[in-house]
Design a protein around this motif. Structure first.
Motif, PDB file in Angstrom:
ATOM      1  N   UNK A  86       3.849 -60.319 -47.092  1.00  0.00           N
ATOM      2  CA  UNK A  86       4.553 -59.116 -46.657  1.00  0.00           C
ATOM      3  C   UNK A  86       3.648 -58.206 -45.833  1.00  0.00           C
ATOM      4  N   UNK A  87       2.346 -58.334 -46.044  1.00  0.00           N
ATOM      5  CA  UNK A  87       1.367 -57.570 -45.269  1.00  0.00           C
ATOM      6  C   UNK A  87       0.467 -58.532 -44.518  1.00  0.00           C
ATOM      7  N   UNK A  88       0.126 -58.175 -43.267  1.00  0.00           N
ATOM      8  CA  UNK A  88      -0.787 -58.997 -42.475  1.00  0.00           C
ATOM      9  C   UNK A  88      -2.234 -58.729 -42.877  1.00  0.00           C
ATOM     10  N   UNK A  89      -2.540 -57.456 -43.118  1.00  0.00           N
ATOM     11  CA  UNK A  89      -3.890 -57.053 -43.491  1.00  0.00           C
ATOM     12  C   UNK A  89      -3.791 -55.906 -44.482  1.00  0.00           C
ATOM     13  N   UNK A  90      -4.880 -55.718 -45.228  1.00  0.00           N
ATOM     14  CA  UNK A  90      -4.909 -54.632 -46.189  1.00  0.00           C
ATOM     15  C   UNK A  90      -6.181 -53.817 -46.042  1.00  0.00           C
ATOM     16  N   UNK A 107      -0.197 -43.376 -50.438  1.00  0.00           N
ATOM     17  CA  UNK A 107       0.922 -43.107 -49.541  1.00  0.00           C
ATOM     18  C   UNK A 107       0.414 -42.518 -48.227  1.00  0.00           C
ATOM     19  N   UNK A 108       1.333 -42.277 -47.313  1.00  0.00           N
ATOM     20  CA  UNK A 108       0.970 -41.639 -46.058  1.00  0.00           C
ATOM     21  C   UNK A 108       0.370 -40.265 -46.345  1.00  0.00           C
ATOM     22  N   UNK A 109      -0.716 -39.979 -45.667  1.00  0.00           N
ATOM     23  CA  UNK A 109      -1.426 -38.735 -45.921  1.00  0.00           C
ATOM     24  C   UNK A 109      -2.678 -38.931 -46.745  1.00  0.00           C
ATOM     25  N   UNK A 110      -2.877 -40.155 -47.244  1.00  0.00           N
ATOM     26  CA  UNK A 110      -4.058 -40.464 -48.054  1.00  0.00           C
ATOM     27  C   UNK A 110      -5.232 -40.840 -47.149  1.00  0.00           C
ATOM     28  N   UNK A 111      -6.403 -40.982 -47.761  1.00  0.00           N
ATOM     29  CA  UNK A 111      -7.569 -41.422 -46.984  1.00  0.00           C
ATOM     30  C   UNK A 111      -7.372 -42.833 -46.443  1.00  0.00           C
ATOM     31  N   UNK A 112      -6.687 -43.689 -47.211  1.00  0.00           N
ATOM     32  CA  UNK A 112      -6.400 -45.042 -46.725  1.00  0.00           C
ATOM     33  C   UNK A 112      -5.519 -44.988 -45.468  1.00  0.00           C
ATOM     34  N   UNK A 113      -4.598 -44.036 -45.444  1.00  0.00           N
ATOM     35  CA  UNK A 113      -3.750 -43.864 -44.262  1.00  0.00           C
ATOM     36  C   UNK A 113      -4.601 -43.424 -43.067  1.00  0.00           C
ATOM     37  N   UNK A 114      -5.561 -42.523 -43.318  1.00  0.00           N
ATOM     38  CA  UNK A 114      -6.438 -42.068 -42.238  1.00  0.00           C
ATOM     39  C   UNK A 114      -7.234 -43.235 -41.657  1.00  0.00           C
ATOM     40  N   UNK A 118      -6.594 -49.086 -36.753  1.00  0.00           N
ATOM     41  CA  UNK A 118      -5.534 -49.854 -36.105  1.00  0.00           C
ATOM     42  C   UNK A 118      -4.701 -49.042 -35.112  1.00  0.00           C
ATOM     43  N   UNK A 119      -4.816 -47.712 -35.162  1.00  0.00           N
ATOM     44  CA  UNK A 119      -3.938 -46.884 -34.345  1.00  0.00           C
ATOM     45  C   UNK A 119      -2.624 -46.612 -35.062  1.00  0.00           C
ATOM     46  N   UNK A 120      -1.716 -45.923 -34.406  1.00  0.00           N
ATOM     47  CA  UNK A 120      -0.448 -45.534 -35.039  1.00  0.00           C
ATOM     48  C   UNK A 120       0.652 -46.586 -34.895  1.00  0.00           C
ATOM     49  N   UNK A 121       0.426 -47.593 -34.024  1.00  0.00           N
ATOM     50  CA  UNK A 121       1.489 -48.559 -33.741  1.00  0.00           C
ATOM     51  C   UNK A 121       1.486 -49.724 -34.742  1.00  0.00           C
ATOM     52  N   UNK A 122       1.582 -49.376 -36.039  1.00  0.00           N
ATOM     53  CA  UNK A 122       1.637 -50.382 -37.099  1.00  0.00           C
ATOM     54  C   UNK A 122       2.678 -49.966 -38.127  1.00  0.00           C
ATOM     55  N   UNK A 123       3.125 -50.926 -38.911  1.00  0.00           N
ATOM     56  CA  UNK A 123       3.991 -50.621 -40.050  1.00  0.00           C
ATOM     57  C   UNK A 123       3.121 -50.483 -41.298  1.00  0.00           C
ATOM     58  N   UNK A 124       3.237 -49.355 -41.982  1.00  0.00           N
ATOM     59  CA  UNK A 124       2.436 -49.121 -43.175  1.00  0.00           C
ATOM     60  C   UNK A 124       3.209 -49.507 -44.432  1.00  0.00           C
ATOM     61  N   UNK A 125       2.556 -50.251 -45.308  1.00  0.00           N
ATOM     62  CA  UNK A 125       3.125 -50.583 -46.612  1.00  0.00           C
ATOM     63  C   UNK A 125       2.372 -49.775 -47.662  1.00  0.00           C
ATOM     64  N   UNK A 128       4.733 -57.506 -31.468  1.00  0.00           N
ATOM     65  CA  UNK A 128       5.181 -57.335 -32.849  1.00  0.00           C
ATOM     66  C   UNK A 128       4.157 -56.520 -33.637  1.00  0.00           C
ATOM     67  N   UNK A 129       4.624 -55.509 -34.334  1.00  0.00           N
ATOM     68  CA  UNK A 129       3.732 -54.630 -35.072  1.00  0.00           C
ATOM     69  C   UNK A 129       3.125 -55.322 -36.282  1.00  0.00           C
ATOM     70  N   UNK A 130       1.856 -54.998 -36.539  1.00  0.00           N
ATOM     71  CA  UNK A 130       1.204 -55.498 -37.743  1.00  0.00           C
ATOM     72  C   UNK A 130       1.700 -54.725 -38.961  1.00  0.00           C
ATOM     73  N   UNK A 131       1.817 -55.435 -40.079  1.00  0.00           N
ATOM     74  CA  UNK A 131       2.131 -54.787 -41.352  1.00  0.00           C
ATOM     75  C   UNK A 131       0.815 -54.569 -42.100  1.00  0.00           C
ATOM     76  N   UNK A 132       0.445 -53.310 -42.290  1.00  0.00           N
ATOM     77  CA  UNK A 132      -0.825 -52.958 -42.909  1.00  0.00           C
ATOM     78  C   UNK A 132      -0.578 -52.346 -44.285  1.00  0.00           C
ATOM     79  N   UNK A 133      -1.132 -52.961 -45.316  1.00  0.00           N
ATOM     80  CA  UNK A 133      -0.988 -52.445 -46.671  1.00  0.00           C
ATOM     81  C   UNK A 133      -2.114 -51.457 -46.962  1.00  0.00           C
ATOM     82  N   UNK A 134      -1.752 -50.285 -47.480  1.00  0.00           N
ATOM     83  CA  UNK A 134      -2.745 -49.282 -47.854  1.00  0.00           C
ATOM     84  C   UNK A 134      -2.542 -48.899 -49.313  1.00  0.00           C
ATOM     85  N   UNK A 135      -3.622 -48.519 -49.975  1.00  0.00           N
ATOM     86  CA  UNK A 135      -3.498 -47.998 -51.332  1.00  0.00           C
ATOM     87  C   UNK A 135      -3.139 -46.519 -51.220  1.00  0.00           C
TER      88      UNK A 135
END
Length: 275
Positions: free
Chosen positions: A46-50, A10-17, A23-30, A1-8
């Motif tokens: 709703x998120x496992x980790x942030x 959007x995708x493409x931000x430093x938090x996404x990097x 965690x690698x790419x196999x996660x769900x990003x919030x 089961x994929x982890x739900x990772x909360x980032x400040x």
């Protein structure tokens, strides 16, 4: 089961990097447009980790995030240091002479200000996130507008980097913390860093006595940040990061600091992310 990772941001931000690197790419990003909303996703389950930025080598501490971690009883279970690279990106085919406006996060604009002294025709506009403008350029087919964002944003939103590495100070890194609602994940033998919070009284030498205990217990203080306690004017809490070789050294210090200080709390025990 994929982890739900909360980032400040959007995708493409430093938090996404950081999410990709840690965690690698196999996660769900919030995607969260504020740190407060990120914390809310954790507390609601709703998120496992942030992932939260906590300090920058140039700009210093992101002070509100210390308070968010403490007041919401979050636990720091890891950290990651990311070298920050600011790249100027546009819709493909655009040149710097065609650009009239550059949008990005205020900190990114500040860190690249010197570069734009050679282009007085360009207006610098603050935006909520480094990657947000990159996404807007793609979705709205914006011309004459550029974004300052990480390379990953150019990849995601099919933009062209017309000027890489435009930050004034090249050695620029941000420390990110990995947080969750439950405590440490590592065995004690792998833990060599901790974040703590405490309050000292107004007696002369109170803080010095606490720091001496850390030194006597072979703890290496790497960061100290004071924050005012809003409910008690002119009283301060101290947020401290410490490194150690043996967990037993930290355990001994904890037992002493609990007696010597007020409101002592361990915010996280984890592995040092800076090699």
């Amino acid at each position: 089961m994929k982890l739900n990772i909360a980032i400040q941001g959007i995708k493409g931000s430093n938090h996404h990097q950081v999410a990709r690197d840690y965690f690698g790419d196999d996660v769900n990003l919030l995607e969260c447009m504020s740190f407060d909303f990120l914390v809310e996703q954790l507390l609601k389950g709703k998120a496992d980790k942030g992932i939260m930025a906590i300090e920058n080598s140039i700009a210093g501490s992101i002070i509100p995030n210390y308070a968010l971690v403490y007041h919401n009883n979050l636990h720091i279970i890891g950290e990651y240091y990311l070298n920050i690279h600011h790249n100027l990106m546009v819709s493909k085919g655009q040149s710097i002479d065609q650009i009239t406006e550059v949008r990005s996060h205020p900190m990114a604009l500040l860190q690249c200000k010197d570069y734009f002294k050679s282009y007085p025709h360009i207006k610098l506009v603050e935006d909520v996130d480094t990657a947000e403008t990159a996404k807007q350029i793609q979705e709205q087919s914006l011309k004459h507008v550029a974004a300052i964002a990480p390379m990953v944003a150019a990849e995601l939103y099919d933009l062209e980097i017309i000027a890489p590495e435009i930050q004034t100070i090249k050695d620029n890194s941000t420390r990110f913390i990995i947080v969750k609602t439950t405590n440490k994940e590592l065995p004690k033998e792998e833990i060599n860093k901790a974040s703590i919070r405490f309050v000292t009284d107004h007696k002369r030498g109170s803080l010095a006595a606490v720091l001496n205990v850390m030194s006597d217990c072979n703890l290496n203080l790497t960061k100290i940040q004071s924050l005012p306690i809003i409910e008690t004017p002119w009283k301060y809490a101290f947020f401290v990061d410490i490194k150690f070789e043996e967990y037993s050294s930290f355990s001994k210090a904890k037992s002493l600091l609990e007696i010597m200080s007020e409101d002592f709390k361990v915010l996280g025990e984890y592995k040092n992310g800076r090699v």
